[in-house]
Write an enzyme that holds these catalytic residues in place. Structure first.
Site, PDB file in Angstrom:
ATOM      1  N   GLY A 109       7.411  46.904 -28.785  1.00  0.00           N
ATOM      2  CA  GLY A 109       6.358  46.736 -29.774  1.00  0.00           C
ATOM      3  C   GLY A 109       4.965  46.703 -29.163  1.00  0.00           C
ATOM      4  N   THR A 110       4.830  46.050 -28.030  1.00  0.00           N
ATOM      5  CA  THR A 110       3.505  45.913 -27.425  1.00  0.00           C
ATOM      6  C   THR A 110       2.938  47.283 -27.065  1.00  0.00           C
ATOM      7  OG1 THR A 110       4.106  43.752 -26.577  1.00  0.00           O
ATOM      8  CG2 THR A 110       2.244  44.839 -25.508  1.00  0.00           C
ATOM      9  N   ASN A 127       4.392  37.351 -37.796  1.00  0.00           N
ATOM     10  CA  ASN A 127       5.427  36.729 -36.965  1.00  0.00           C
ATOM     11  C   ASN A 127       5.391  35.203 -36.996  1.00  0.00           C
ATOM     12  OD1 ASN A 127       2.990  37.747 -35.601  1.00  0.00           O
ATOM     13  ND2 ASN A 127       3.686  36.502 -33.896  1.00  0.00           N
ATOM     14  N   GLN A 137       8.379  42.657 -37.313  1.00  0.00           N
ATOM     15  CA  GLN A 137       9.092  41.544 -37.950  1.00  0.00           C
ATOM     16  C   GLN A 137       9.696  41.950 -39.297  1.00  0.00           C
ATOM     17  OE1 GLN A 137       9.608  38.486 -36.674  1.00  0.00           O
ATOM     18  NE2 GLN A 137       8.337  38.724 -34.853  1.00  0.00           N
ATOM     19  N   GLY A 190      13.212  47.014 -30.673  1.00  0.00           N
ATOM     20  CA  GLY A 190      14.657  46.776 -30.691  1.00  0.00           C
ATOM     21  C   GLY A 190      15.067  45.316 -30.753  1.00  0.00           C
ATOM     22  N   HIS A 191      14.415  44.479 -29.923  1.00  0.00           N
ATOM     23  CA  HIS A 191      14.971  43.135 -29.733  1.00  0.00           C
ATOM     24  C   HIS A 191      14.705  42.171 -30.874  1.00  0.00           C
ATOM     25  CE1 HIS A 191      11.389  40.687 -28.321  1.00  0.00           C
ATOM     26  NE2 HIS A 191      10.881  41.896 -28.320  1.00  0.00           N
ATOM     27  N   THR A 217      10.642  58.937 -18.485  1.00  0.00           N
ATOM     28  CA  THR A 217      12.046  59.285 -18.747  1.00  0.00           C
ATOM     29  C   THR A 217      12.613  58.334 -19.789  1.00  0.00           C
ATOM     30  OG1 THR A 217      12.296  60.099 -16.503  1.00  0.00           O
ATOM     31  CG2 THR A 217      14.330  59.502 -17.663  1.00  0.00           C
ATOM     32  N   CYS A 223      -0.549  28.918 -24.383  1.00  0.00           N
ATOM     33  CA  CYS A 223      -1.140  28.048 -23.368  1.00  0.00           C
ATOM     34  C   CYS A 223      -2.253  28.796 -22.664  1.00  0.00           C
ATOM     35  CB  CYS A 223      -0.089  27.647 -22.356  1.00  0.00           C
ATOM     36  SG  CYS A 223       0.549  26.025 -22.684  1.00  0.00           S
TER      37      CYS A 223
HETATM   38  C1  LIG Z   1       4.481  41.145 -34.868  1.00  0.00           C
HETATM   39  C2  LIG Z   1       4.823  41.494 -33.455  1.00  0.00           C
HETATM   40  N1  LIG Z   1       4.269  42.582 -32.900  1.00  0.00           N
HETATM   41  C3  LIG Z   1       4.523  42.951 -31.643  1.00  0.00           C
HETATM   42  C4  LIG Z   1       5.370  42.227 -30.849  1.00  0.00           C
HETATM   43  C5  LIG Z   1       5.637  42.669 -29.453  1.00  0.00           C
HETATM   44  O1  LIG Z   1       6.865  43.382 -29.381  1.00  0.00           O
HETATM   45  P1  LIG Z   1       7.619  43.531 -27.988  1.00  0.00           P
HETATM   46  O2  LIG Z   1       8.138  42.175 -27.631  1.00  0.00           O
HETATM   47  O3  LIG Z   1       8.725  44.517 -28.272  1.00  0.00           O
HETATM   48  O4  LIG Z   1       6.661  44.075 -26.998  1.00  0.00           O
HETATM   49  C6  LIG Z   1       5.976  41.064 -31.381  1.00  0.00           C
HETATM   50  C7  LIG Z   1       6.850  40.226 -30.528  1.00  0.00           C
HETATM   51  O5  LIG Z   1       6.575  39.070 -30.279  1.00  0.00           O
HETATM   52  C8  LIG Z   1       5.696  40.700 -32.718  1.00  0.00           C
HETATM   53  O6  LIG Z   1       6.243  39.613 -33.280  1.00  0.00           O
END
Ligand SMILES: Cc1ncc(COP(=O)(O)O)c(C=O)c1O
Length: 396
Positions: A74-75, A159, A187, A208-209, A245, A338
């Site tokens: 996601g990031t 989130n 989410q 995915g996670h 890859t 933190c």
């Molecule tokens: C709303 C949201 N966007 C992006 C992310 C980041 O995703 P990833 O952990 O796959 O990089 C998260 C994960 O904490 C999330 O909750």
């Protein structure tokens, strides 16, 4: 202290256990060799798995297979959307167009926009939210009418407090000005109904996670017509938008998880929403001044994710409460980050109008596909003494 007998995992919004179907799909390919870009038989086999996975994901989220761009999660997908679309639109619009994101975005979006402001002098503006965390559409209208805008980035669902955003209305406002919309649906997929094409957004982040797949794999779904400047250069594997890859086993696991999460979404929402409502009701019986942050509880997830219970416990540090519950094997989260060892109040709660002290009283319970009634019972049993101890610690 004796070790807790079992773990009560209530942090599914941070990451959720892999579903057996995803483990099977992933492990089936771990010992196979073959780079999906190679032309020989092993490479072609890997390519077939990647393309079948792409089709599965496309079908589940309502896009064309060619619109799925695999990333490391996601990031990366959020960064690719925000920087990639802003840069390409900057070229098209000229000058330094305005870039809009909601004030409650994940740091993957907000830190990317901050970086663009500092490095590129982008005119970044945050769209205000109301007390439930929902985007203020009048403020959005005002911001888009003042000067050219490169991109609007608003998450599908939050989130921390679980607020589901009015994506349809945001897209309608953007369309009047020809502005592309990116949504972070990390989410949302599997928790509420998500259809990329029907939503009208131009780019959408998934990972995915958070839905039963492996870590380290995700995708940016991008409309084919949308121009995007790549961030990672190299072999150009993903439509020249993203290089590297491809991780065939992880992609197979990701696809299996997305397929199942979407197929089971309605049933899971009903079951998880009922558990969440029970948790909130019973915690408030034990701690009457505990209060819900965000929108009204809404088991079907129209305005709030079914698995999200974000509670404020007055006169308690959320971090103390977290550690006290953890000692009983109950795993939760505070929205605080933190900074140099000092807990900072959540930017989401501050944007919703909480003061910094109230914001630090909070704890998020996030339920998911493995949550049970026994998990709720465990919280109800532990919460009263934990709150008492956290309050006593604070008063000292
Ligand atoms: C709303 C949201 N966007 C992006 C992310 C980041 O995703 P990833 O952990 O796959 O990089 C998260 C994960 O904490 C999330 O909750």
């Amino acid at each position: 202290m004796t070790a807790p007998e079992r773990t009560v995992y209530l942090d599914h919004a941070a990451t959720t256990p892999m579903v057996p179907a995803a483990v099977e799909a992933m492990t089936a390919h771990l010992l196979e060799v073959g780079n999906p870009s190679s032309l020989h038989a092993s490479g072609r086999h890997a390519r077939r798995i990647v393309e079948e996975s792409r089709e599965t994901i496309a079908q589940a989220v309502g896009c064309r297979p060619g619109e799925v761009v695999f990333t490391s999660g996601g990031t990366e997908a959020d960064n690719l959307a925000v920087k990639g679309i802003h840069w390409s639109r900057m070229d098209a619009l000229g000058g330094t167009p305005r870039l809009l994101a909601s004030a409650v975005e994940h740091h993957a979006v907000l830190d990317a926009t901050d970086w663009l402001r500092d490095a590129d002098e982008a005119d970044v503006r945050l769209i205000r939210v109301d007390a439930t965390g929902s985007v203020d559409l009048d403020h959005l209208r005002e911001l888009v009418s003042e000067r050219p805008v490169s991109l609007i980035s608003v998450m599908w669902a939050n989130n921390e407090v679980g607020t589901v955003q009015p994506i349809e209305e945001i897209v309608a406002i953007a369309a009047e000005h020809g502005i592309p919309v990116h949504t972070d649906a990390v989410q949302a997929v599997g928790a509420v109904p998500v259809d990329f094409a029907a939503s009208g957004v131009d780019a959408m982040t998934i990972t995915g996670h958070k839905l039963g797949g492996p870590y380290g794999v995700g995708a940016l779904v991008v409309r084919r017509e949308l121009e995007l400047t790549p961030l990672v250069h190299g072999g150009g594997q993903e439509r020249d938008i993203r290089s590297g890859t491809l991780d065939t086993p992880a992609i197979a696991g990701f696809a299996a998880a997305v397929e199942l999460a979407v197929k089971e979404q309605a049933d899971r929402a009903t079951r998880i929403g009922a558990l969440r409502d029970d948790l909130v009701r019973r915690v408030r019986e034990v701690v009457p001044d505990a209060h819900v942050h965000g929108g009204a509880l809404d088991p079907l997830g129209v305005h709030r994710l079914p698995g999200n219970a974000h509670l404020g416990f007055p006169d308690c540090e959320g971090d103390s409460l977290l550690m006290l519950l953890d000692a009983h094997g109950i795993e939760t989260s505070t929205g605080s980050a933190c900074s140099a060892g000092v807990p900072q109040p959540s930017h989401v709660l501050l944007a919703m109008g909480c003061d910094p002290v109230q914001a630090r009283h909070s704890l998020r319970f996030s339920l998911g596909h493995t949550s049970t009634a026994a998990d709720v019972d465990a919280v109800v049993e532990a919460i009263g003494p934990a709150v008492e101890r956290a309050r006593a610690a604070r008063a000292r």
